[in-house]
Design an enzyme around this catalytic site. Structure first.
Site, PDB file in Angstrom:
ATOM      1  N   ASN A   8       0.869  -1.181   0.000  1.00 40.00           N
ATOM      2  CA  ASN A   8       0.000   0.000   0.000  1.00 40.00           C
ATOM      3  C   ASN A   8       0.904   1.229   0.000  1.00 40.00           C
ATOM      4  O   ASN A   8       1.504   1.565   1.015  1.00 40.00           O
ATOM      5  CB  ASN A   8      -0.876  -0.035   1.258  1.00 40.00           C
ATOM      6  N   TRP A   9       1.008   1.866  -1.146  1.00 34.09           N
ATOM      7  CA  TRP A   9       1.949   3.000  -1.273  1.00 34.09           C
ATOM      8  C   TRP A   9       1.419   4.274  -0.619  1.00 34.09           C
ATOM      9  O   TRP A   9       2.166   5.234  -0.463  1.00 34.09           O
ATOM     10  CB  TRP A   9       2.239   3.280  -2.749  1.00 34.09           C
ATOM     11  N   LYS A  10       0.140   4.316  -0.296  1.00 36.10           N
ATOM     12  CA  LYS A  10      -0.465   5.539   0.268  1.00 36.10           C
ATOM     13  C   LYS A  10      -0.144   6.720  -0.668  1.00 36.10           C
ATOM     14  O   LYS A  10      -0.109   6.543  -1.877  1.00 36.10           O
ATOM     15  CB  LYS A  10       0.012   5.765   1.707  1.00 36.10           C
ATOM     16  N   HIS A  93      -9.571   1.273   4.669  1.00 32.71           N
ATOM     17  CA  HIS A  93      -8.312   1.469   5.389  1.00 32.71           C
ATOM     18  C   HIS A  93      -8.548   2.429   6.554  1.00 32.71           C
ATOM     19  O   HIS A  93      -9.342   3.373   6.437  1.00 32.71           O
ATOM     20  CB  HIS A  93      -7.247   2.027   4.434  1.00 32.71           C
ATOM     21  N   GLU A  95      -6.944   4.848   7.634  1.00 32.51           N
ATOM     22  CA  GLU A  95      -6.732   6.269   7.311  1.00 32.51           C
ATOM     23  C   GLU A  95      -7.942   6.837   6.588  1.00 32.51           C
ATOM     24  O   GLU A  95      -8.282   8.015   6.763  1.00 32.51           O
ATOM     25  CB  GLU A  95      -5.444   6.420   6.483  1.00 32.51           C
ATOM     26  N   GLU A 165      -5.567  -4.891  10.389  1.00 34.28           N
ATOM     27  CA  GLU A 165      -4.537  -3.879  10.627  1.00 34.28           C
ATOM     28  C   GLU A 165      -4.843  -3.149  11.934  1.00 34.28           C
ATOM     29  O   GLU A 165      -5.622  -2.177  11.940  1.00 34.28           O
ATOM     30  CB  GLU A 165      -4.524  -2.862   9.482  1.00 34.28           C
ATOM     31  N   GLY A 171       2.217   2.303  10.798  1.00 34.27           N
ATOM     32  CA  GLY A 171       3.187   3.393  10.674  1.00 34.27           C
ATOM     33  C   GLY A 171       3.837   3.799  11.985  1.00 34.27           C
ATOM     34  O   GLY A 171       4.489   4.830  12.066  1.00 34.27           O
ATOM     35  N   SER A 210       3.176  -2.032  10.457  1.00 35.59           N
ATOM     36  CA  SER A 210       4.622  -2.104  10.687  1.00 35.59           C
ATOM     37  C   SER A 210       5.193  -3.495  10.417  1.00 35.59           C
ATOM     38  O   SER A 210       6.104  -3.947  11.121  1.00 35.59           O
ATOM     39  CB  SER A 210       4.959  -1.634  12.104  1.00 35.59           C
ATOM     40  N   GLY A 231       2.806  -1.140   4.345  1.00 33.85           N
ATOM     41  CA  GLY A 231       2.898   0.275   3.998  1.00 33.85           C
ATOM     42  C   GLY A 231       4.354   0.675   3.788  1.00 33.85           C
ATOM     43  O   GLY A 231       4.923   0.485   2.717  1.00 33.85           O
ATOM     44  N   GLY A 232       4.980   1.203   4.834  1.00 33.73           N
ATOM     45  CA  GLY A 232       6.336   1.748   4.751  1.00 33.73           C
ATOM     46  C   GLY A 232       7.336   0.839   4.041  1.00 33.73           C
ATOM     47  O   GLY A 232       8.057   1.277   3.131  1.00 33.73           O
TER      48      GLY A 232
HETATM   49  P1  PGA Z   1       2.677   0.301   7.683  1.00 37.12           P
HETATM   50  O1  PGA Z   1       1.248   0.517   6.965  1.00 37.12           O
HETATM   51  O2  PGA Z   1       3.223  -1.015   7.165  1.00 37.12           O
HETATM   52  O3  PGA Z   1       3.495   1.471   7.275  1.00 37.12           O
HETATM   53  O4  PGA Z   1       2.414   0.240   9.158  1.00 37.12           O
HETATM   54  C1  PGA Z   1       0.378  -0.564   6.754  1.00 37.12           C
HETATM   55  C2  PGA Z   1      -0.902  -0.051   6.146  1.00 37.12           C
HETATM   56  O5  PGA Z   1      -1.372   1.021   6.538  1.00 37.12           O
HETATM   57  O6  PGA Z   1      -1.498  -0.710   5.260  1.00 37.12           O
END
Ligand code: PGA
Length: 250
Positions: A8-10, A93, A95, A165, A171, A210, A231-232
């Protein structure tokens, strides 16, 4: 069940960054039984699909609107995504829930819209830190799933992917322990079974929050963890490749 490694590149990378990342990905030999998904921002989806050509790597969107079309400024429909070759889409998600007021009802409608367009929804659920501390995490995830899935048939549900999640892990560098992940994934699996055994045995349940190369092996080794939504660590080609390798080994 297949293992999935989804990035997930956001709101990260630009056109050149997307091109370079996809080129690197195409050099990898993806292990048998592992499905690789990347979710770049909307403007780069079509180019990523074209660049990947006939590759098995799946391009996903990070969101879509639930309606077919209409006066919804700034939104993108599932049919539009289908028309450019997008095969999966993240929905719900945390967010989106937190910053854009996305509700479980809307998420349920998005899932239907995606399925109607043969796009695999990657449905995200997970509790906030306070909810975990209060011991309410199972209750919260149960309510999220039941609200989003209420209007869907077992046949529809068989075609989705769930991502657990925990919001406190996204994050933050904090990760659910292998034990915390497995017990929630087993709980989600039993909820899925209440919609039919075939749903429970068809739906991959990914862990997100994470997840990175140094903790992925212990997470992916759990029987009910079918890969990760990353994500990251998915923004870096080397780390993403390592996650794919680890998924193949578990
Ligand atoms: P993260 O994000 O790996 O940076 O914690 C995961 C996500 O939000 O899908």
């Amino acid at each position: 069940m297949r293992k999935i490694v989804a990035g997930n590149w956001k709101m990260h990378k630009d056109r050149e960054g997307t091109k370079a990342f996809v080129a690197g990905l195409m050099e990898l030999s993806v292990p048998e039984g592992v499905e690789v998904i990347i979710a770049p921002p909307f403007p780069f989806l079509a180019a990523a699909v074209e660049q990947l050509g006939g590759s098995a790597i799946v391009v996903a969107a990070q969101n879509c609107h639930q309606k077919v079309q209409g006066a919804f400024t700034g939104e993108v429909s599932a049919a539009m995504l289908k028309s450019i070759g997008v095969k999966a889409c993240i929905v719900g998600h945390s967010e989106r829930r937190q910053y854009f007021g996305e509700t479980d009802t809307a998420v349920g409608e998005k899932i239907s819209a995606l399925l109607e367009n043969d796009i695999t929804p990657i449905y995200c659920c997970g509790e906030l830190k306070d909810e975990r501390v209060a011991g309410r995490h199972f209750e919260v995830v149960t309510a999220q799933l039941n609200a989003a899935f209420a209007a869907l048939s077992a046949e529809q549900l068989k075609r989705i992917v769930v991502a657990y999640e925990p919001v406190w892990a996204i994050g933050t560098g904090l990760t659910a322990s292998a034990e915390q992940a497995q017990e929630m994934h087993a709980h989600i699996r039993s909820l899925l079974a209440s919609y039919g055994e075939a749903v429970a045995s068809s739906v991959p349940v990914l862990y997100g929050g994470s997840c990175k190369p140094d903790n992925a092996a212990e997470l992916f080794a759990n029987p009910d963890v079918n890969g990760g939504l990353i994500g990251g660590a998915a923004l870096d080609g080397k780390q993403f490749a390592e996650l794919i390798r680890i998924a193949g080994a578990h």
